[in-house]
Design an enzyme around this catalytic site. Structure first.
Site, PDB file in Angstrom:
ATOM      1  CG  HIS A   1      -2.073   0.925   1.125  1.00 19.69           C
ATOM      2  ND1 HIS A   1      -1.983   2.273   1.375  1.00 19.69           N
ATOM      3  CD2 HIS A   1      -3.345   0.689   0.727  1.00 19.69           C
ATOM      4  CE1 HIS A   1      -3.169   2.821   1.161  1.00 19.69           C
ATOM      5  NE2 HIS A   1      -4.009   1.887   0.763  1.00 19.69           N
TER       6      HIS A   1
ATOM      7  CG  ASP B   1      -8.288  -4.354  -2.775  1.00 21.71           C
ATOM      8  OD1 ASP B   1      -7.490  -3.413  -2.942  1.00 21.71           O
ATOM      9  OD2 ASP B   1      -9.509  -4.211  -2.786  1.00 21.71           O
TER      10      ASP B   1
END
Ligand code: SDX
Length: 429
Positions: A305, A363
């Protein structure tokens, strides 16, 4: 507290103001830098750039903290519900019971779309990716709702916001039904937001659809987890599109287009496809090696991320939700979940991932959960878009209502050809 920074260029010193937030990093205000020094800053991925001032969401990537208007995501996801979070993101405070009833009434009664929209869908191929349909249908809303496109009118801005939150699930369910060749199912005002969405997706005219409260609660929590996330790529797209004065429906369509990318919202679909490609635990080392190989474009989807250099707080709640859904559905030993959990354990102890601070993100587990709920992988990012619509519209409203707002127009570092004269084609080499 330091209030300024100095930039020394040869003999010249330029003072730059520092601005302080409530929490999080201070910013160096460079708005006058070019005027004062003739210099631009250079930050192509915006890794060190604050594009705006906002009061909506705060992320501490090192600590794995996500706050919406100051409230931690785990408390909102576990003790609140999605529509309450929508109210919080839009209005800045948690609603009273009366405010919640009024907001729920308003959203519920905007869930239908113009009947002409159903004919709009028939222009798509049945096998069109549902995200392509969403980009088209959400953008088309501006062709149907002219009475809420005047962004200078606060009432129209709020009507457009309510319409977006209310109609995106209906359009998403229609995209799914069209994709699988089943008739559209109208929204029902007696159902909650998540119940209504599941009903529009999975009900058929031939028999009553039984809503499973555990699955509806999981769906609602998944929406909450995806509601907003500071200035991510799609939200920045919505803000930039909105800064030109484009209508809110067009801005949200731009956000959906950006979210589709596998590096962003498309990662949930890509992560499930990756787990299916790995297939069994014994093949995990092969894929870990590929993820570490600089010459291989493969990345572990659902890992890493830009901001979180710790565990994404949403991923933890998503993993719990995944287990709840699988247990409720009696799905034992789901091979994809087994691969996911083993992959997570290996990656979290592998020096490459540890050094680069790569952790599972929102996700990583969402795909397994959504598959268990009955959605095909191509619908995963559509569900992300349904949830993120409130974040996009709240950020769009905040930008429009900012008195200092101007059109976003970045500059560049130009490394192309210097000026040169045109040569006729017969004089070219
Ligand atoms: C979302 O911004 C948001 O808030 C987004 C989001 C939201 O709610 O809006 O949180 C939703 O988009 C989550 C992210 C979903 N994407 C993925 O899961 C795709 C896989 N992840 C990567 O593509 C990547 O981690 C990004 C895109 C998420 C972040 O990319 P960055 O910040 O530009 O990081 P990077 O690509 O520069 O990577 C830093 C290093 C690189 O190695 P070096 O060049 O330094 O040697 O880490 C490596 C990368 O190669 N790396 C990975 C990796 N992610 C980064 N290596 C293997 N597998 C990965 N997943």
């Amino acid at each position: 507290m330091t209030d300024s920074a100095k930039l020394t260029l040869g003999p010249k010193e330029t003072e730059l103001k520092l601005r302080h937030g409530t929490i999080g990093p201070d910013v160096v205000d460079i708005a006058a830098l070019y005027k004062d020094t003739g210099l631009f800053t250079y930050d192509p991925g915006f890794t060190s750039t604050a594009s705006c001032e906002s009061k909506i969401t705060f992320i501490d990537g090192d600590e794995g903290v996500l706050l919406h208007r100051g409230y931690p995501i785990d408390q909102l996801a576990e003790r609140g519900n999605f529509l309450e979070t929508c109210y919080l993101l839009l209005y800045g405070e948690l609603p009273t019971a009366a405010e919640m009833n009024d907001f729920t009434y308003r959203v519920t009664r905007h869930t239908m779309v113009h009947e002409q929209m159903s004919r709009f869908y028939t222009g798509f191929r049945r096998d069109a990716h549902p995200m392509a349909v969403m980009v088209g249908s959400v953008g088309a809303l501006s062709a149907f709702y002219h009475d809420s496109t005047d962004i200078a009118d606060p009432h129209q801005r709020m009507v457009a916001s309510i319409r977006m939150i209310a109609k995106t699930p209906t359009l998403a369910a229609m995209a799914y039904k069209y994709h699988i060749g089943q008739p559209f199912v109208y929204p029902r005002n007696d159902l909650s937001y998540a119940e209504n969405f599941l009903h529009m997706c999975f009900a058929v005219p031939c028999e009553p659809y039984q809503i499973n409260p555990v699955l509806a609660r999981a769906m609602d929590r998944i929406f909450t987890l995806h509601a907003d996330h500071e200035q991510n790529a799609s939200t920045s797209t919505v803000r930039l599109a909105g800064s030109s004065g484009a209508n809110p429906f067009a801005c949200i369509a731009a956000g959906i287009a950006c979210l589709w990318g596998p590096a962003h919202g498309g990662a949930n679909e890509a992560a499930l496809n990756m787990l299916a490609e790995i297939g069994t635990k014994d093949r995990i080392p092969e894929f870990i090696a590929r993820a570490k190989d600089k010459n291989d474009p493969f990345r572990l989807m659902g890992f890493g991320h830009r901001v979180y250099k710790n565990y994404d707080p949403r991923a933890k709640i998503m993993q719990q939700t995944c287990h709840e859904v699988l247990t409720e559905l009696g799905i034992k030993d789901d091979p994809l979940l087994e691969v996911a959990m083993e992959l997570e354990q290996i990656a979290l102890h592998d020096p490459y991932f540890v050094e680069k601070k790569l952790y599972p993100n929102v996700d990583f587990y969402s795909g397994i959960t959504l598959k268990a709920l009955g959605f095909p992988t191509e619908m995963f990012t559509v569900l992300f878009a349904v949830a993120r619509t409130v974040g996009w519209i709240a950020q769009w409203k905040e930008m429009i209502e900012d008195p200092h707002q101007r059109i976003g127009r970045p500059r560049q570092l130009y490394t192309g050809a210097a000026q040169r004269d045109y040569t006729p084609v017969d004089a070219r080499g």
